[in-house]
Design a protein around this motif. Structure first.
Motif, short mmCIF file in Angstrom:
data_model
loop_
_atom_site.label_atom_id
_atom_site.label_comp_id
_atom_site.label_asym_id
_atom_site.label_seq_id
_atom_site.Cartn_x
_atom_site.Cartn_y
_atom_site.Cartn_z
N ARG A 1 0.82 -1.22 0.00
CA ARG A 1 0.00 0.00 0.00
C ARG A 1 0.85 1.26 0.00
NH1 ARG A 1 -4.90 -1.15 4.37
NH2 ARG A 1 -6.09 -2.67 3.11
N ASN B 1 -8.17 0.76 -4.23
CA ASN B 1 -9.53 0.87 -3.71
C ASN B 1 -10.08 2.23 -4.13
OD1 ASN B 1 -9.53 -1.61 -2.20
ND2 ASN B 1 -8.21 -0.62 -0.70
N ARG C 1 -10.32 -1.43 4.08
CA ARG C 1 -9.80 -1.11 2.75
C ARG C 1 -9.95 0.38 2.47
NH1 ARG C 1 -12.99 -6.15 0.01
NH2 ARG C 1 -14.41 -5.61 1.71
N GLU D 1 -3.74 -0.97 -3.02
CA GLU D 1 -4.16 -2.22 -2.39
C GLU D 1 -3.32 -3.39 -2.89
OE1 GLU D 1 -4.93 -3.88 0.11
OE2 GLU D 1 -6.91 -2.94 0.32
N GLN E 1 -3.90 -6.60 -3.78
CA GLN E 1 -4.79 -7.67 -4.20
C GLN E 1 -4.00 -8.92 -4.56
OE1 GLN E 1 -6.60 -5.41 -7.39
NE2 GLN E 1 -8.50 -5.19 -6.23
#
Length: 460
Positions: A145, A425, A432, A437, A439
Motif C-alpha cells: 500500500r 480501492n 480497505r 491495495e 490484491q
C-alpha cells in the motif's frame, strides 16, 4: 516497524465481544445484567459491522461487534479501529476468530499519512498469542500500500528499485540492479519503454533461499507513471497512473511475506522499474523492438507498454527454469470492465494451478477469477513486419489478449500464471481505505505454501 493499531501485550485493554446472531443469546447470558439489558434495549441484532459500546461504572465497560450470518473475514473487523474511541485499547474475549480479527484491524487502522496526518488515532488491539502470521501478513500488505500510494515524483524507477534493495537487506537476501548498457542488452524491450524518462529504467533482481530449494519466480510490472507514451492518455486516464507499478509492489509484498514465514522455497523476484514518458527519444507506434527471448515486436500502441516490460522479465525468469513462474501487473482496463475493481483476472494454461489459486483465494477472502487463454484469439496479435504485435487487431477481449501476448514468452511446459490486478480501492470500506491495495497477496502466498508443502524448511 510497529504497526499502527496494535497494542503491546501488557496494555490494559477493554473486552471486545464478537458474535453472530446464533451466538447472541449466549453472549447476553455471559454479560453483567446491566450490559445485557443495554444490549437488548439498543436493538442489537449482531448484523455485520454493527457495534455497541457497553456502559460501565464511570465509562465504557466493553464493546460488542456483530459478525452477521456468514463466516467472518478480515473485513468483518476492518471498521473497528476508526469506529471505536480514538486511542482506546481492546482485547478479544473469544479468540476463535483471532487471526482475521488481527489482520482486519491492522488493515483498517492503516492510513497513508506521509504528507497529511491521519484525522485521528486508531483504536488499538492487543494481538492474541498465535496471531504472528496475521501480523506478518499485515506488514507485507502495508508495504504494498505504501509503495502504490507514494506520489510519482517521489517514487520513480530509482526509488522502486531501491525498495527492492531495502527489502533484500531486511531479510538477508541478495539484490542487484541492472541499468544502462547492460539493461539495453539484457532487457531491450523494457529499456525501450523507459528510454524517454529523465529517470533511467532499471531491473531489480532479488534472490533468496537455499540453492537446493524449489525456485519460485515473481515478475512485477513497475511502471512508476504511465503517460501512455506517444499514444498519450487523456487527462482522466492519467489520474491514477502512479499505481501502474502495482504489480511490482505486489511481488515485493509476496516476497516479504514468503521470507517472513520462512517458506521452503527459493525466490527470484524481478521488478521492471520504468516510466512511460514522452520525449523526443520516446519509442513510437510502429517501431519494431527486439526482446530478450529473441522475438521481435511491432509496437501497435505505446500505451500497451506493460506487456513489453513483462516480456523481458518472463524470458529472464524462464531461463532459470523455475518450478512456478508468476507475473503480476496492472495490465489492462479490459480486465476491470470484465470483472470490476475487486476481482483480479487470473490466466494460466495449468488447470491444477488455477484450482489451487482459486481455492486459496476463497480460503483467504482474497479472490481471483479465471479468464481463458483462448487460442482462437492468438492470430489477433499477428504482425506483417515482426513476429508479433503488442496489441490486438480487434477491439475486444483485451485482458485475454494481454495474457496471450505474455504466453509467447513462457516455454510451454513451464508452470505459469498471469495476474491482471487493479491495485487500488476506489473508495473507503472497512479494512480497505481508498488508495493502493495488495490484491492477491494472501492468495499467492497461500498457494506457494500449498504447492511446496512438505519440503524441509526454512528456505534460507
Amino acid at each position: 516497524m510497529p504497526i499502527d493499531g496494535l497494542a503491546a501485550p501488557d496494555t490494559i485493554a477493554l473486552p471486545l465481544h464478537c458474535t453472530g446472531p446464533a451466538g447472541l443469546a449466549a453472549l447476553r447470558d455471559s454479560l453483567p445484567r446491566e450490559a445485557a439489558g443495554f444490549l437488548d434495549a439498543s436493538g442489537f441484532e449482531a448484523r455485520p459491522q454493527e457495534i455497541r459500546l457497553l456502559p460501565g461504572n464511570g465509562g465504557i465497560a466493553g464493546a460488542v461487534l456483530g459478525l452477521g450470518e456468514a463466516a467472518p473475514t478480515p473485513w468483518s473487523f476492518g471498521g473497528l479501529p476508526h469506529a471505536l474511541p480514538a486511542g482506546s485499547a481492546w482485547r478479544l474475549v473469544d479468540a476463535a476468530h483471532a487471526a482475521p480479527a488481527v489482520l482486519g484491524w491492522c488493515l483498517g487502522a492503516y492510513r497513508y499519512a506521509r504528507f497529511k496526518p491521519a484525522g485521528r488515532a486508531p483504536a488499538r488491539l492487543v494481538p492474541p498469542p498465535g496471531t504472528e502470521r496475521a501480523v506478518h501478513t499485515a506488514s507485507a500488505i502495508l508495504l504494498v500500500r505504501d509503495l502504490v500510494n507514494a506520489p510519482p515524483n517521489l517514487l520513480g524507477p530509482e526509488e522502486l528499485a531501491a525498495a527492492a534493495v531495502a527489502l533484500a537487506e531486511r531479510h538477508g537476501a541478495r539484490c542487484s540492479v541492472v541499468q544502462g548498457a547492460a539493461l539495453e542488452e539484457g532487457f531491450p524491450a523494457l529499456a525501450a519503454v523507459g528510454q524517454a524518462s529523465v529517470q533511467a529504467p532499471r531491473v531489480a533482481i532479488l534472490e533468496w533461499g537455499r540453492p537446493e530449494a524449489p525456485l519460485v519466480a515473481l515478475c512485477g510490472k513497475g511502471v512508476c507513471f504511465d503517460s501512455g507514451g506517444l499514444d498519450l492518455k487523456p487527462a482522466s486516464g492519467m489520474l491514477r497512473m502512479k499505481k501502474d507499478m502495482g504489480g511490482a509492489a505486489l511481488v515485493l509484498g509476496v516476497a516479504d511475506l514468503v521470507m517472513r514465514l520462512g517458506l521452503p522455497v527459493r525466490l527470484l523476484v524481478l521488478v521492471g522499474a520504468v516510466e512511460n514518458a514522452v520525449a523526443g527519444n520516446a519509442f513510437r507506434p510502429l517501431d519494431v523492438l527486439r526482446t530478450r527471448a529473441g522475438l521481435t515486436v511491432e509496437v501497435g500502441n505505446t500505451d500497451a507498454e506493460g506487456r513489453l516490460v513483462l516480456a523481458d522479465l518472463l524470458a529472464f525468469a524462464a531461463e532459470r527454469e523455475p518450478e512456478l513462474l508468476v507475473d503480476c501487473a496492472t495490465l489492462t482496463g479490459a480486465a476491470r470492465v470484465a470483472l470490476g475493481p475487486d476481482l483480479p483476472a487470473m490466466m494460466t494454461p495449468d488447470d491444477s494451478l488455477a484450482a489451487a489459486l482459486l481455492a486459496a483465494g476463497e480460503a483467504t477472502a482474497d479472490p481471483l477469477w479465471r479468464l481463458p487463454l483462448h487460442a482462437g484469439y492468438d492470430s489477433w496479435l499477428d504482425s506483417t513486419v515482426a513476429d508479433i504485435n503488442n496489441v490486438s487487431s480487434r477491439p475486444m477481449a483485451g485482458a485475454i489478449i494481454g495474457g496471450l501476448f505474455l504466453r509467447r514468452f513462457v516455454p510451454a511446459p513451464m508452470r505459469w500464471v498471469h495476474l491482471d490486478v487493479y491495485a487500488w480501492n476506489d473508495g473507503s470500506r472497512p479494512g480497505r481505505p481508498e488508495g493502493g491495495e495488495a490484491q492477491a497477496l494472501r492468495t499467492l502466498t497461500a498457494t506457494i505454501e500449498t504447492l511446496f508443502a512438505g519440503i524441509p524448511g526454512p528456505g534460507r
